[in-house]
Motif scaffolding. Sequence first.
Motif, PDB file in Angstrom:
ATOM      1  N   GLN A   1     -48.252 -42.001  36.500  1.00  0.00           N
ATOM      2  CA  GLN A   1     -46.814 -41.788  36.360  1.00  0.00           C
ATOM      3  C   GLN A   1     -46.110 -41.658  37.706  1.00  0.00           C
ATOM      4  O   GLN A   1     -45.014 -42.199  37.898  1.00  0.00           O
ATOM      5  CB  GLN A   1     -46.539 -40.529  35.512  1.00  0.00           C
ATOM      6  N   LEU A   2     -46.708 -40.929  38.639  1.00  0.00           N
ATOM      7  CA  LEU A   2     -46.057 -40.742  39.937  1.00  0.00           C
ATOM      8  C   LEU A   2     -45.943 -42.067  40.684  1.00  0.00           C
ATOM      9  O   LEU A   2     -44.904 -42.365  41.278  1.00  0.00           O
ATOM     10  CB  LEU A   2     -46.825 -39.714  40.777  1.00  0.00           C
ATOM     11  N   ALA A   3     -46.997 -42.862  40.654  1.00  0.00           N
ATOM     12  CA  ALA A   3     -46.938 -44.181  41.284  1.00  0.00           C
ATOM     13  C   ALA A   3     -45.835 -45.023  40.661  1.00  0.00           C
ATOM     14  O   ALA A   3     -45.146 -45.794  41.348  1.00  0.00           O
ATOM     15  CB  ALA A   3     -48.287 -44.885  41.157  1.00  0.00           C
ATOM     16  N   ASP A   4     -45.632 -44.887  39.362  1.00  0.00           N
ATOM     17  CA  ASP A   4     -44.576 -45.623  38.677  1.00  0.00           C
ATOM     18  C   ASP A   4     -43.204 -45.179  39.172  1.00  0.00           C
ATOM     19  O   ASP A   4     -42.329 -46.000  39.492  1.00  0.00           O
ATOM     20  CB  ASP A   4     -44.707 -45.388  37.169  1.00  0.00           C
ATOM     21  N   LEU A   5     -42.973 -43.869  39.255  1.00  0.00           N
ATOM     22  CA  LEU A   5     -41.685 -43.362  39.723  1.00  0.00           C
ATOM     23  C   LEU A   5     -41.415 -43.753  41.173  1.00  0.00           C
ATOM     24  O   LEU A   5     -40.257 -43.876  41.577  1.00  0.00           O
ATOM     25  CB  LEU A   5     -41.632 -41.836  39.581  1.00  0.00           C
ATOM     26  N   LEU A   6     -42.464 -43.935  41.938  1.00  0.00           N
ATOM     27  CA  LEU A   6     -42.320 -44.359  43.333  1.00  0.00           C
ATOM     28  C   LEU A   6     -41.954 -45.834  43.460  1.00  0.00           C
ATOM     29  O   LEU A   6     -41.629 -46.299  44.543  1.00  0.00           O
ATOM     30  CB  LEU A   6     -43.615 -44.084  44.101  1.00  0.00           C
ATOM     31  N   GLY A   7     -42.040 -46.560  42.364  1.00  0.00           N
ATOM     32  CA  GLY A   7     -41.705 -47.982  42.393  1.00  0.00           C
ATOM     33  C   GLY A   7     -42.855 -48.887  42.747  1.00  0.00           C
ATOM     34  O   GLY A   7     -42.646 -50.063  43.089  1.00  0.00           O
ATOM     35  N   CYS A   8     -44.076 -48.407  42.656  1.00  0.00           N
ATOM     36  CA  CYS A   8     -45.238 -49.234  42.962  1.00  0.00           C
ATOM     37  C   CYS A   8     -45.359 -50.379  41.946  1.00  0.00           C
ATOM     38  O   CYS A   8     -45.075 -50.199  40.758  1.00  0.00           O
ATOM     39  CB  CYS A   8     -46.521 -48.401  42.933  1.00  0.00           C
ATOM     40  N   ARG A   9     -45.788 -51.510  42.420  1.00  0.00           N
ATOM     41  CA  ARG A   9     -46.002 -52.673  41.543  1.00  0.00           C
ATOM     42  C   ARG A   9     -47.289 -52.477  40.754  1.00  0.00           C
ATOM     43  O   ARG A   9     -48.307 -52.051  41.305  1.00  0.00           O
ATOM     44  CB  ARG A   9     -46.063 -53.947  42.384  1.00  0.00           C
ATOM     45  N   PHE A  10     -47.224 -52.810  39.480  1.00  0.00           N
ATOM     46  CA  PHE A  10     -48.382 -52.649  38.599  1.00  0.00           C
ATOM     47  C   PHE A  10     -48.900 -54.026  38.181  1.00  0.00           C
ATOM     48  O   PHE A  10     -48.157 -55.005  38.148  1.00  0.00           O
ATOM     49  CB  PHE A  10     -48.003 -51.860  37.342  1.00  0.00           C
ATOM     50  N   ALA A  11     -50.172 -54.066  37.817  1.00  0.00           N
ATOM     51  CA  ALA A  11     -50.778 -55.273  37.270  1.00  0.00           C
ATOM     52  C   ALA A  11     -51.866 -54.852  36.293  1.00  0.00           C
ATOM     53  O   ALA A  11     -52.447 -53.766  36.417  1.00  0.00           O
ATOM     54  CB  ALA A  11     -51.369 -56.149  38.379  1.00  0.00           C
ATOM     55  N   PHE A  12     -52.152 -55.702  35.331  1.00  0.00           N
ATOM     56  CA  PHE A  12     -53.205 -55.388  34.359  1.00  0.00           C
ATOM     57  C   PHE A  12     -54.564 -55.597  35.008  1.00  0.00           C
ATOM     58  O   PHE A  12     -54.833 -56.636  35.616  1.00  0.00           O
ATOM     59  CB  PHE A  12     -53.085 -56.265  33.121  1.00  0.00           C
ATOM     60  N   ALA A  13     -55.425 -54.583  34.888  1.00  0.00           N
ATOM     61  CA  ALA A  13     -56.779 -54.634  35.445  1.00  0.00           C
ATOM     62  C   ALA A  13     -57.766 -54.758  34.290  1.00  0.00           C
ATOM     63  O   ALA A  13     -58.031 -53.762  33.598  1.00  0.00           O
ATOM     64  CB  ALA A  13     -57.067 -53.377  36.267  1.00  0.00           C
ATOM     65  N   PRO A  14     -58.326 -55.943  34.051  1.00  0.00           N
ATOM     66  CA  PRO A  14     -59.229 -56.125  32.908  1.00  0.00           C
ATOM     67  C   PRO A  14     -60.425 -55.173  32.933  1.00  0.00           C
ATOM     68  O   PRO A  14     -60.861 -54.706  31.876  1.00  0.00           O
ATOM     69  CB  PRO A  14     -59.675 -57.588  33.044  1.00  0.00           C
TER      70      PRO A  14
ATOM     71  N   PRO B   1     -51.414 -49.359  39.287  1.00  0.00           N
ATOM     72  CA  PRO B   1     -50.662 -49.683  40.495  1.00  0.00           C
ATOM     73  C   PRO B   1     -51.524 -50.507  41.446  1.00  0.00           C
ATOM     74  O   PRO B   1     -52.711 -50.209  41.642  1.00  0.00           O
ATOM     75  CB  PRO B   1     -50.325 -48.310  41.087  1.00  0.00           C
ATOM     76  N   GLU B   2     -50.943 -51.523  42.019  1.00  0.00           N
ATOM     77  CA  GLU B   2     -51.691 -52.390  42.924  1.00  0.00           C
ATOM     78  C   GLU B   2     -51.896 -51.707  44.274  1.00  0.00           C
ATOM     79  O   GLU B   2     -51.029 -50.976  44.759  1.00  0.00           O
ATOM     80  CB  GLU B   2     -50.944 -53.706  43.135  1.00  0.00           C
ATOM     81  N   ARG B   3     -53.040 -51.946  44.865  1.00  0.00           N
ATOM     82  CA  ARG B   3     -53.321 -51.471  46.231  1.00  0.00           C
ATOM     83  C   ARG B   3     -54.207 -52.492  46.909  1.00  0.00           C
ATOM     84  O   ARG B   3     -54.974 -53.212  46.243  1.00  0.00           O
ATOM     85  CB  ARG B   3     -54.000 -50.108  46.221  1.00  0.00           C
ATOM     86  N   ASP B   4     -54.107 -52.564  48.238  1.00  0.00           N
ATOM     87  CA  ASP B   4     -54.998 -53.468  48.956  1.00  0.00           C
ATOM     88  C   ASP B   4     -56.313 -52.755  49.244  1.00  0.00           C
ATOM     89  O   ASP B   4     -56.511 -51.590  48.850  1.00  0.00           O
ATOM     90  CB  ASP B   4     -54.336 -54.011  50.235  1.00  0.00           C
ATOM     91  N   ALA B   5     -57.224 -53.438  49.917  1.00  0.00           N
ATOM     92  CA  ALA B   5     -58.566 -52.886  50.142  1.00  0.00           C
ATOM     93  C   ALA B   5     -58.545 -51.627  50.994  1.00  0.00           C
ATOM     94  O   ALA B   5     -59.503 -50.850  50.989  1.00  0.00           O
ATOM     95  CB  ALA B   5     -59.451 -53.946  50.806  1.00  0.00           C
ATOM     96  N   ALA B   6     -57.451 -51.410  51.737  1.00  0.00           N
ATOM     97  CA  ALA B   6     -57.358 -50.232  52.603  1.00  0.00           C
ATOM     98  C   ALA B   6     -56.598 -49.086  51.964  1.00  0.00           C
ATOM     99  O   ALA B   6     -56.497 -48.008  52.566  1.00  0.00           O
ATOM    100  CB  ALA B   6     -56.688 -50.621  53.924  1.00  0.00           C
ATOM    101  N   GLY B   7     -56.045 -49.284  50.763  1.00  0.00           N
ATOM    102  CA  GLY B   7     -55.355 -48.206  50.064  1.00  0.00           C
ATOM    103  C   GLY B   7     -53.842 -48.292  50.074  1.00  0.00           C
ATOM    104  O   GLY B   7     -53.174 -47.408  49.527  1.00  0.00           O
ATOM    105  N   ARG B   8     -53.277 -49.326  50.673  1.00  0.00           N
ATOM    106  CA  ARG B   8     -51.820 -49.463  50.702  1.00  0.00           C
ATOM    107  C   ARG B   8     -51.307 -49.903  49.326  1.00  0.00           C
ATOM    108  O   ARG B   8     -51.845 -50.824  48.718  1.00  0.00           O
ATOM    109  CB  ARG B   8     -51.392 -50.508  51.730  1.00  0.00           C
TER     110      ARG B   8
END
Length: 466
Positions: A267-280, A287-294
């Motif tokens: 929920q917090l990541a959502d309120l922050l405006g993070c982009r989401f994607a479905f993870a099978p 919430p999407e993140r790169d390999a380093a955590g961004r």
Amino acid sequence: MPAPLQPAIVGAGPAGIRAAQTLAKHGLRPVLIDEAARAGGQIYRRPPAHFDRPPEALYGSEAARATAVHAAIDALQDRIDYRPDSLVWNVQDAKLDVLHGPTQTTRTVPFGQLIVATGATDRVLPVPGWTLPGVYTLGGAQVALKFQGCAIGSRVVLAGTGPLLYLVAWQYAKAGVDVAAVLDTARFGDQLAAVPAMLRQPAVFLKGVHYVAWLRAHGVPLRRGVRLLRMEGDERVRAVVWSEAGRKHRLDCDAVGFGYALRSETQLADLLGCRFAFAPLHRAHLPERDAAGRSSVPGVYLAGDGAGIMGADAAEWAGELAALTLLADHGMAIDTQRASVLQHRLARLTGFRAGLERAFPFPSDWAAQAPDELVVCRCENVTAGELRRSAADSGTNELNRLKALTRVGMGRCQGRMCGVAAAEILAHATGQPVQQVGRFRGQAPIKPIPIQLERASSASQAGAAA
């Protein structure tokens, strides 16, 4: 120019603690905010200070790991701004709205950078009778044992699937509780086929084998390939009914713990405006993140189970890595080799995680079997039949529209307990893949707060922000 370093961390589990430790080592004083009274997260949940049970009794084979994490936070007390008993219930304009428990006051905590380490909670698929007193999630059963040293009942059935099922069963049986049965919806063949993938983390795999062997050796009945049918009782749960190989079974008990692995708290990541994607792999929108955590939002980093269930070890590595990435993004010298090692460790866990999903598969036929009278949303008393009828009558095929029409997910839990089940019901009713129906959008407050809040004084807020 990068923004001035003013880091905050939400969540004081393994990820949040290691992130705070890393930032402090580099001369920063992060704010560490946690809802619990004592740091450690769910996996290493710490009992009250007067609690006298040894770590081995609380954490078993994880006692050394838990003790190390607790020692890390204890050593940081004068080097970080640690705020326990504090619920982050909203975020906007680079400020966190925080409710402090004992005084029920709300404060605003500004940040320049944020590491979100919000962890996970139980993934629930309801069955008839799940709202009876004496029925708990597996995580709730574990909290009772770790935090207060008490069991949810004297004759307990533990059901569902996932590694947590066997861990809680082992912890309860070790504590002297009568575990009447462990009912796993996964089949033995699934678990056997997953062994090669799980052997990528042999120590973790062997721990699971140990739990199962110990339970068998101590006479705890383990049943696989079951389908939970209902919990029975009047004022309290009295029995569990399930089917196995085409036959129905009934077992008396006075408490039930059940769940289907874990789901990320997003929920917090959502309120922050993070982009989401479905993870099978996780059967969830994350919430999407790169390999380093961004994350997709500059200055916001994601670590631990809140961005995908990977376990306590991975959470520690991800917390440290997110902190190193934050520092590097702001021009500070870091140990790049250490960062590479952490990324490699996390990447290696993906294959093991896939093995766990094969060993403990999500019961994807649950929605087809759920009866119309089943209460899916216990806060608003919304049934599976109501959801199906609304979808058919309105033609809706999107979860938030279904929420508006039925109030599913509008109660105290904000969809944290019913969201998975509601999505599965809608997907089945409309003939869509579950990823197509969407997810409940995060709403403030993330968790229930008092209607009337006492705002801290300006002087207190200034001191809190200093």
